[in-house]
Write a protein that holds these residues in place. Structure first.
Motif, PDB file in Angstrom:
ATOM      1  N   LEU A  37      43.153  45.129  34.992  1.00  0.00           N
ATOM      2  CA  LEU A  37      43.374  43.696  35.151  1.00  0.00           C
ATOM      3  C   LEU A  37      42.088  42.961  34.756  1.00  0.00           C
ATOM      4  O   LEU A  37      41.022  43.578  34.643  1.00  0.00           O
ATOM      5  CB  LEU A  37      43.673  43.334  36.607  1.00  0.00           C
ATOM      6  CG  LEU A  37      44.843  43.978  37.306  1.00  0.00           C
ATOM      7  CD1 LEU A  37      44.400  45.225  38.028  1.00  0.00           C
ATOM      8  CD2 LEU A  37      45.452  43.000  38.290  1.00  0.00           C
ATOM      9  N   ARG A  38      42.191  41.657  34.619  1.00  0.00           N
ATOM     10  CA  ARG A  38      41.009  40.849  34.407  1.00  0.00           C
ATOM     11  C   ARG A  38      41.180  39.522  35.128  1.00  0.00           C
ATOM     12  O   ARG A  38      42.293  39.069  35.378  1.00  0.00           O
ATOM     13  CB  ARG A  38      40.754  40.638  32.920  1.00  0.00           C
ATOM     14  CG  ARG A  38      41.833  39.850  32.187  1.00  0.00           C
ATOM     15  CD  ARG A  38      41.548  39.850  30.689  1.00  0.00           C
ATOM     16  NE  ARG A  38      42.536  39.100  29.938  1.00  0.00           N
ATOM     17  CZ  ARG A  38      42.579  39.026  28.613  1.00  0.00           C
ATOM     18  NH1 ARG A  38      41.664  39.669  27.879  1.00  0.00           N
ATOM     19  NH2 ARG A  38      43.514  38.316  28.010  1.00  0.00           N
ATOM     20  N   GLN A  39      40.037  38.952  35.461  1.00  0.00           N
ATOM     21  CA  GLN A  39      40.077  37.675  36.167  1.00  0.00           C
ATOM     22  C   GLN A  39      38.889  36.826  35.774  1.00  0.00           C
ATOM     23  O   GLN A  39      37.745  37.299  35.793  1.00  0.00           O
ATOM     24  CB  GLN A  39      40.103  37.890  37.679  1.00  0.00           C
ATOM     25  CG  GLN A  39      40.316  36.602  38.469  1.00  0.00           C
ATOM     26  CD  GLN A  39      40.588  36.850  39.930  1.00  0.00           C
ATOM     27  OE1 GLN A  39      40.230  37.880  40.483  1.00  0.00           O
ATOM     28  NE2 GLN A  39      41.273  35.899  40.567  1.00  0.00           N
ATOM     29  N   VAL A  40      39.182  35.581  35.452  1.00  0.00           N
ATOM     30  CA  VAL A  40      38.153  34.578  35.209  1.00  0.00           C
ATOM     31  C   VAL A  40      37.983  33.801  36.504  1.00  0.00           C
ATOM     32  O   VAL A  40      38.978  33.455  37.146  1.00  0.00           O
ATOM     33  CB  VAL A  40      38.571  33.629  34.074  1.00  0.00           C
ATOM     34  CG1 VAL A  40      37.536  32.526  33.882  1.00  0.00           C
ATOM     35  CG2 VAL A  40      38.783  34.409  32.776  1.00  0.00           C
ATOM     36  N   LYS A  43      40.548  31.307  38.233  1.00  0.00           N
ATOM     37  CA  LYS A  43      41.870  31.485  37.640  1.00  0.00           C
ATOM     38  C   LYS A  43      42.561  32.697  38.243  1.00  0.00           C
ATOM     39  O   LYS A  43      41.937  33.561  38.854  1.00  0.00           O
ATOM     40  CB  LYS A  43      41.760  31.630  36.120  1.00  0.00           C
ATOM     41  CG  LYS A  43      41.264  30.382  35.412  1.00  0.00           C
ATOM     42  CD  LYS A  43      41.374  30.525  33.908  1.00  0.00           C
ATOM     43  CE  LYS A  43      40.968  29.244  33.210  1.00  0.00           C
ATOM     44  NZ  LYS A  43      41.103  29.349  31.723  1.00  0.00           N
ATOM     45  N   GLU A  44      43.866  32.739  38.051  1.00  0.00           N
ATOM     46  CA  GLU A  44      44.647  33.858  38.568  1.00  0.00           C
ATOM     47  C   GLU A  44      44.331  35.132  37.786  1.00  0.00           C
ATOM     48  O   GLU A  44      44.103  35.097  36.582  1.00  0.00           O
ATOM     49  CB  GLU A  44      46.132  33.532  38.448  1.00  0.00           C
ATOM     50  CG  GLU A  44      47.064  34.534  39.079  1.00  0.00           C
ATOM     51  CD  GLU A  44      48.523  34.122  38.947  1.00  0.00           C
ATOM     52  OE1 GLU A  44      48.764  32.942  38.633  1.00  0.00           O
ATOM     53  OE2 GLU A  44      49.397  34.969  39.144  1.00  0.00           O
ATOM     54  N   ARG A  45      44.297  36.252  38.492  1.00  0.00           N
ATOM     55  CA  ARG A  45      44.104  37.525  37.800  1.00  0.00           C
ATOM     56  C   ARG A  45      45.329  37.857  36.969  1.00  0.00           C
ATOM     57  O   ARG A  45      46.444  37.434  37.299  1.00  0.00           O
ATOM     58  CB  ARG A  45      43.826  38.646  38.799  1.00  0.00           C
ATOM     59  CG  ARG A  45      44.888  38.829  39.855  1.00  0.00           C
ATOM     60  CD  ARG A  45      44.375  39.717  40.982  1.00  0.00           C
ATOM     61  NE  ARG A  45      45.368  39.845  42.035  1.00  0.00           N
ATOM     62  CZ  ARG A  45      45.093  40.257  43.255  1.00  0.00           C
ATOM     63  NH1 ARG A  45      43.859  40.582  43.580  1.00  0.00           N
ATOM     64  NH2 ARG A  45      46.059  40.357  44.151  1.00  0.00           N
ATOM     65  N   GLU A  46      45.122  38.576  35.896  1.00  0.00           N
ATOM     66  CA  GLU A  46      46.232  38.935  35.012  1.00  0.00           C
ATOM     67  C   GLU A  46      46.146  40.401  34.625  1.00  0.00           C
ATOM     68  O   GLU A  46      45.070  40.953  34.431  1.00  0.00           O
ATOM     69  CB  GLU A  46      46.225  38.055  33.759  1.00  0.00           C
ATOM     70  CG  GLU A  46      44.977  38.144  32.907  1.00  0.00           C
ATOM     71  CD  GLU A  46      45.089  37.345  31.621  1.00  0.00           C
ATOM     72  OE1 GLU A  46      46.224  37.063  31.175  1.00  0.00           O
ATOM     73  OE2 GLU A  46      44.041  37.013  31.043  1.00  0.00           O
ATOM     74  N   ALA A  92      35.931  37.823  30.963  1.00  0.00           N
ATOM     75  CA  ALA A  92      36.474  37.941  32.314  1.00  0.00           C
ATOM     76  C   ALA A  92      35.806  39.114  33.013  1.00  0.00           C
ATOM     77  O   ALA A  92      35.100  39.909  32.383  1.00  0.00           O
ATOM     78  CB  ALA A  92      37.979  38.170  32.271  1.00  0.00           C
ATOM     79  N   ASN A  93      36.071  39.231  34.313  1.00  0.00           N
ATOM     80  CA  ASN A  93      35.716  40.431  35.068  1.00  0.00           C
ATOM     81  C   ASN A  93      36.896  41.399  34.972  1.00  0.00           C
ATOM     82  O   ASN A  93      38.016  41.034  35.333  1.00  0.00           O
ATOM     83  CB  ASN A  93      35.431  40.080  36.527  1.00  0.00           C
ATOM     84  CG  ASN A  93      34.883  41.260  37.295  1.00  0.00           C
ATOM     85  OD1 ASN A  93      33.957  41.939  36.854  1.00  0.00           O
ATOM     86  ND2 ASN A  93      35.454  41.526  38.466  1.00  0.00           N
ATOM     87  N   TYR A  94      36.650  42.584  34.481  1.00  0.00           N
ATOM     88  CA  TYR A  94      37.706  43.571  34.275  1.00  0.00           C
ATOM     89  C   TYR A  94      37.617  44.645  35.355  1.00  0.00           C
ATOM     90  O   TYR A  94      36.534  45.182  35.624  1.00  0.00           O
ATOM     91  CB  TYR A  94      37.562  44.228  32.903  1.00  0.00           C
ATOM     92  CG  TYR A  94      37.990  43.350  31.760  1.00  0.00           C
ATOM     93  CD1 TYR A  94      37.202  42.282  31.355  1.00  0.00           C
ATOM     94  CD2 TYR A  94      39.181  43.589  31.078  1.00  0.00           C
ATOM     95  CE1 TYR A  94      37.591  41.463  30.302  1.00  0.00           C
ATOM     96  CE2 TYR A  94      39.578  42.785  30.020  1.00  0.00           C
ATOM     97  CZ  TYR A  94      38.781  41.723  29.654  1.00  0.00           C
ATOM     98  OH  TYR A  94      39.175  40.922  28.606  1.00  0.00           O
ATOM     99  N   LYS A 114      49.038  42.670  39.550  1.00  0.00           N
ATOM    100  CA  LYS A 114      48.422  41.596  40.332  1.00  0.00           C
ATOM    101  C   LYS A 114      48.684  41.747  41.829  1.00  0.00           C
ATOM    102  O   LYS A 114      48.063  41.058  42.633  1.00  0.00           O
ATOM    103  CB  LYS A 114      48.947  40.249  39.854  1.00  0.00           C
ATOM    104  CG  LYS A 114      48.593  39.921  38.416  1.00  0.00           C
ATOM    105  CD  LYS A 114      48.976  38.507  38.048  1.00  0.00           C
ATOM    106  CE  LYS A 114      50.473  38.300  38.062  1.00  0.00           C
ATOM    107  NZ  LYS A 114      50.841  36.932  37.635  1.00  0.00           N
TER     108      LYS A 114
END
Length: 130
Positions: A37-40, A43-46, A92-94, A114
């Protein structure tokens, strides 16, 4: 307490490549379907991708299909994410995640990453910028 440890992030120019690693903290992953997953921040993680334990079948989100490749080495208890042709919007953070009840069965399994899965790491930061 993190059960996965991610590494390999960093600063890369647009069009560049990075290879992320996700190693389990002392447990085998042979029977686990695992995803990235990744998240900025803010923002919502995706979900990005998942790989199935049974046959290494993999699925990808639309915006990374053809650019990212997920793989696994069960002997090393490690999942990889090869990222090519990186774009600024990939910043993003992965992190990786899994759960005994998570199944990477199809493309529709990616958004399920998620959920609050039992095993996850803290992530590794990827920054794509010139």
């Amino acid at each position: 307490q993190s059960q996965f440890v991610e590494s390999g992030g960093g600063l890369v120019q647009p069009g560049g490549s990075l290879r992320l690693s996700c190693e389990s903290s002392g447990f085998t992953i042979d029977d686990l379907d695992i995803g990235w997953l990744r998240q900025v921040p803010g923002k919502e993680r995706e979900g990005v991708s998942c790989i199935r334990a049974r046959d290494n079948e993999a699925y990808y989100a639309d915006d990374v299909l053809g650019r990212f490749t997920i793989s696994r080495d069960n002997a090393k208890r490690t999942i990889y994410l090869q990222m090519d042709d990186l774009k600024p919007e990939d910043t993003a953070n992965y992190y990786c995640a899994s759960d005994p009840y998570y199944y990477c069965s199809s493309y529709q399994s990616i958004p399920l990453l998620k959920s609050d899965l039992s095993y996850r790491g803290k992530g590794t930061l990827v920054t794509v910028s010139s």
